[in-house]
Design a protein around this motif. Structure first.
Motif, short mmCIF file in Angstrom:
data_model
loop_
_atom_site.label_atom_id
_atom_site.label_comp_id
_atom_site.label_asym_id
_atom_site.label_seq_id
_atom_site.Cartn_x
_atom_site.Cartn_y
_atom_site.Cartn_z
N VAL A 20 52.14 40.73 10.78
CA VAL A 20 52.20 39.57 11.58
C VAL A 20 50.73 38.68 11.46
O VAL A 20 49.87 39.26 11.57
CB VAL A 20 52.22 40.12 13.20
N GLN A 58 54.34 32.47 15.47
CA GLN A 58 54.17 33.62 14.59
C GLN A 58 54.89 33.50 13.29
O GLN A 58 55.78 32.70 12.88
CB GLN A 58 55.04 34.67 15.30
N PHE A 79 50.76 41.69 2.96
CA PHE A 79 49.54 42.57 3.29
C PHE A 79 49.58 43.63 2.23
O PHE A 79 50.46 44.14 2.02
CB PHE A 79 49.93 43.08 4.78
N ARG A 121 56.94 42.69 16.94
CA ARG A 121 55.66 42.27 16.80
C ARG A 121 54.77 43.50 16.86
O ARG A 121 53.90 43.80 16.04
CB ARG A 121 55.27 41.15 17.87
N LEU A 125 55.13 45.85 13.96
CA LEU A 125 54.56 45.35 12.84
C LEU A 125 53.21 45.54 12.75
O LEU A 125 52.35 46.04 11.93
CB LEU A 125 54.76 43.88 12.56
N LEU A 126 52.52 45.14 13.95
CA LEU A 126 51.04 45.46 14.24
C LEU A 126 50.53 46.95 14.11
O LEU A 126 49.70 47.16 13.42
CB LEU A 126 50.54 44.88 15.60
N GLU A 143 51.00 48.13 10.43
CA GLU A 143 49.71 47.49 9.87
C GLU A 143 48.64 48.51 9.92
O GLU A 143 48.10 48.85 8.73
CB GLU A 143 49.28 46.10 10.14
#
Lengths: 559, 94
Positions: free
Chosen positions: A68, A137, A142, B48, B51-52, B55
């Motif tokens: 994100v 957003q 990544f 969201r 996804l965070l 990561e």
């Protein structure tokens, strides 16, 4: 009296007619136009950006994924204290104050300040509590393993329209597969702008990108990069490469090159670093080429392992050139086994002359020299073989020991892997399967491209290479207890029509275990300074990696 | 005639009933905008967050990160390797 009724009736009829004509005009003639106006008022087209597919290693770990990120925008008309905002925001988003000040002076309601900021930065800006600042957003690429397999991966940049596009490596080669397709949604709103219904337009449904799974083993890739880096530092080289492949399937297990770059911050590096040198750089392979030429002669029955070389007791003169061995040592009546063991150039000249130009070209073609390997990476090159009528006697002689001919590292590795795979040359590939967004998996099967030599010749050549490892000039570095087949290479670098005597490209190519190879590996060091010989630089790096690889595969010593 | 009248009455009643149903359903649907918006916001929030967290998970479990942490904890590369195999048959022992 009757005429009055008729008159009134006619008037009513006339007005009704007018109304009907007007209704017809608005509901039929102007229908399309009013419908479009209504759509603008009550609905909006929303672009649905697809998620880019992941790139996973063989253990399902995504080495290229999505994260994100946000685009921070401002409404200059809603901002009162422009100076304060500029001073506060500039250090957070790393944009100079002059640029931010310029953006805030635009006569617009939406101005983008910066895209690709992370969640932490967004929270820092939100904590300032300024009005007139908003976030959109986004999704950005990544790479969790940072610079691991950078050349293999490539990177995601922007195209002319500002959309994401893959460049180099897998991101470039498989860009269409990975990026998916944009969709468009029609969103109907009420008078206050709140959504009532939302539907996807039938023909323009968003399709996420497919994911790809590699044959690359993350642990082996990490190991190869660590050892290569150590080797480059230890031997004072200006760069280096390692390629490791499964000779039976053609699946690449690792591919490392230094100097390298970090795909996440590719803009900070020189463009020269983006290309994968393992598939784009050409060089004269030197002695690592000898096994192919010897295999060809063995296959044709022109020589046998115990065939003696009648002209190997000194330098050989061909076409006005004197050809020496690498150490100026000569062995009278040396046999083919010792020619490989001693890496004897004069012996290889004898073998090449036995083959002749036609058979040499034929076998080189079968080994894939002069053609692309068709590995699934963007940017592969292949230097062509000289045309038949351009071969001189000295070209035939020097090709015998790997000089005067150019190859790419992947081309050499692929050719050599035929010896490890019973004579069959397979097409190298990095991707082992493709997974579509709906879960359908398509496997990429091994493909045998050619069979340059028979299984019997491959076995004989393997034994000669095992003997070279055990008793040749690199025997000091070998792994005791294991049967490893391999060959050193010390190639001179051509500079303005002659060879530089002080700079070389050193290499070692081999496979293990010799009887049932789990891997074939090529190590190349560019211009090492501690020694110019492959036996003293590339060979130790090879065996250092091989030691850990054999342990990783659980292969016990056989001797 | 009586049957005909009954049929007409039935059809009229059906039409009236369906019209009422349509009015009720449309009325309910037309005010679901805010609810839909709220559900969409929550869904996007969880997507969201996923996804965070993903990561963070990937960064933590990357080999680079593990190697750095291992070095910081004092782990070193093992130089000595032991191989345990089954004993050789008598005929092969020296």
């Amino acid at each position: 009296m009757t005429w009055r009724y008729r008159f009134i009736f006619a008037i009513f009829l006339f007005f009704f007619g007018l109304i009907i004509i007007r209704l017809f005009y608005w509901q039929v003639v102007k229908a399309q136009e009013l419908s479009v106006l209504a759509e603008y008022q009550y609905s909006g087209i929303v672009k649905m950006l697809p998620n880019r597919g992941e790139i996973q290693t063989s253990d399902d770990f995504p080495i290229a994924a999505n994260k994100v990120s946000y685009l921070v925008f401002v409404n200059p008309k809603a901002i009162k204290d422009k100076r304060n905002i500029t001073n506060e925001i500039s250090p957070i988003i790393n944009v100079d104050k002059a640029s931010i000040s310029a953006f805030l002076s635009f006569d617009k309601v939406w101005v983008s300040l910066k895209s690709g900021i992370d969640d932490k930065t967004k929270k820092s800006i939100e904590a300032l509590n300024f009005t007139g600042i908003g976030f959109e957003q986004q999704s950005s690429r990544f790479y969790p393993e940072a610079s691991l397999a950078a050349h293999l991966l490539g990177f995601v940049g922007k195209n002319e329209a500002g959309g994401d596009k893959g460049y180099f490596g897998l991101e470039g080669y498989y860009d269409r597969l990975l990026r998916g397709k944009e969709g468009y949604a029609v969103q109907i709103q009420d008078a206050l702008g709140r959504p009532i219904l939302s539907r996807m337009s039938g023909n323009l449904v968003k399709v996420d990108g497919s994911s790809i799974k590699l044959s690359i083993d993350r642990s082996i890739q990490f190991l190869a990069e660590q050892k290569l880096k150590e080797g480059i530092e230890m031997y004072g080289a200006s760069g280096g490469m390692v390629g490791i492949m499964d000779p039976k399937t053609g699946g690449m297990l690792a591919m490392a090159s230094f100097p390298s770059f970090t795909p996440q911050d590719y803009q900070k590096y020189s463009e020269d670093l983006y290309k994968n040198p393992f598939i784009t750089n050409t060089y004269e392979p030197g002695s690592t080429f000898k096994p192919m030429v010897m295999s060809a002669a063995l296959e044709e029955g022109l020589v046998k392992p115990d065939t003696k070389c009648p002209a190997c007791n000194g330098p050989v003169s061909v076409g006005g050139y004197d050809l020496h061995t690498w150490n100026d040592k000569y062995y009278k009546d040396t046999n083919m086994i010792d020619v490989i063991k001693h890496s004897d150039n004069t012996g290889m000249v004898f073998v090449a002359q036995k083959l002749g130009v036609d058979k040499m070209i034929d076998y080189l073609t079968k080994f894939g020299i002069g053609s692309l390997t068709n590995i699934d990476l963007q940017g592969e090159v292949s230097p062509s073989l000289k045309a038949r009528n351009a071969w001189y006697a000295v070209d035939l002689a020097t090709t015998g020991f790997g000089q005067g001919i150019s190859v790419t590292p992947i081309g050499l590795l692929d050719a050599f892997s035929a010896i490890a795979n019973g004579g069959k040359r397979v097409e190298p590939h990095v991707v082992s399967q493709v997974q579509s967004p709906d879960g359908k998996i398509s496997k990429i099967l091994p493909k045998t491209v050619d069979t340059p030599i028979s299984g019997k010749t491959a076995k004989i050549m393997t034994e000669m290479l095992v003997n070279a490892v055990n008793n040749g000039e690199a025997s000091w570095a070998r792994l005791k207890g294991y049967r490893i087949a391999g060959k050193t290479g010390t190639a001179s670098i051509p500079v303005k029509g002659h060879y530089d005597p002080t700079k070389t490209i050193t290499s070692f190519i081999g496979f293990a275990p010799a009887n049932d190879p789990k891997f074939v590996m090529l190590v190349i060091l560019d211009k090492p300074t501690t020694s110019i010989y492959g036996a003293e630089t590339a060979a130790p790096v090879f065996f250092d990696i091989a030691k850990d690889l054999l342990l990783y595969y659980g292969v016990p010593p056989s001797e | 005639m009586k049957r005909f009248k009954l049929l007409i009455t039935f059809l009229v009643l059906v039409i009236v009933f369906l019209s009422i149903v349509q009015v009720v359903v449309s009325n309910r649907l037309s005010t679901t905008g805010p609810l839909f918006s709220k559900i969409e916001e929550e869904t996007n929030f969880y997507k969201r967050e996923n996804l965070l967290l993903s990561e963070r998970l990937l960064t933590s479990s990357s080999l680079n990160n593990i190697a750095l942490k291992a070095e910081a904890l004092g782990f070193i590369e093992g130089k000595t390797k032991f191989i345990v195999t089954a004993s050789l048959p008598l005929a092969l022992r020296q």
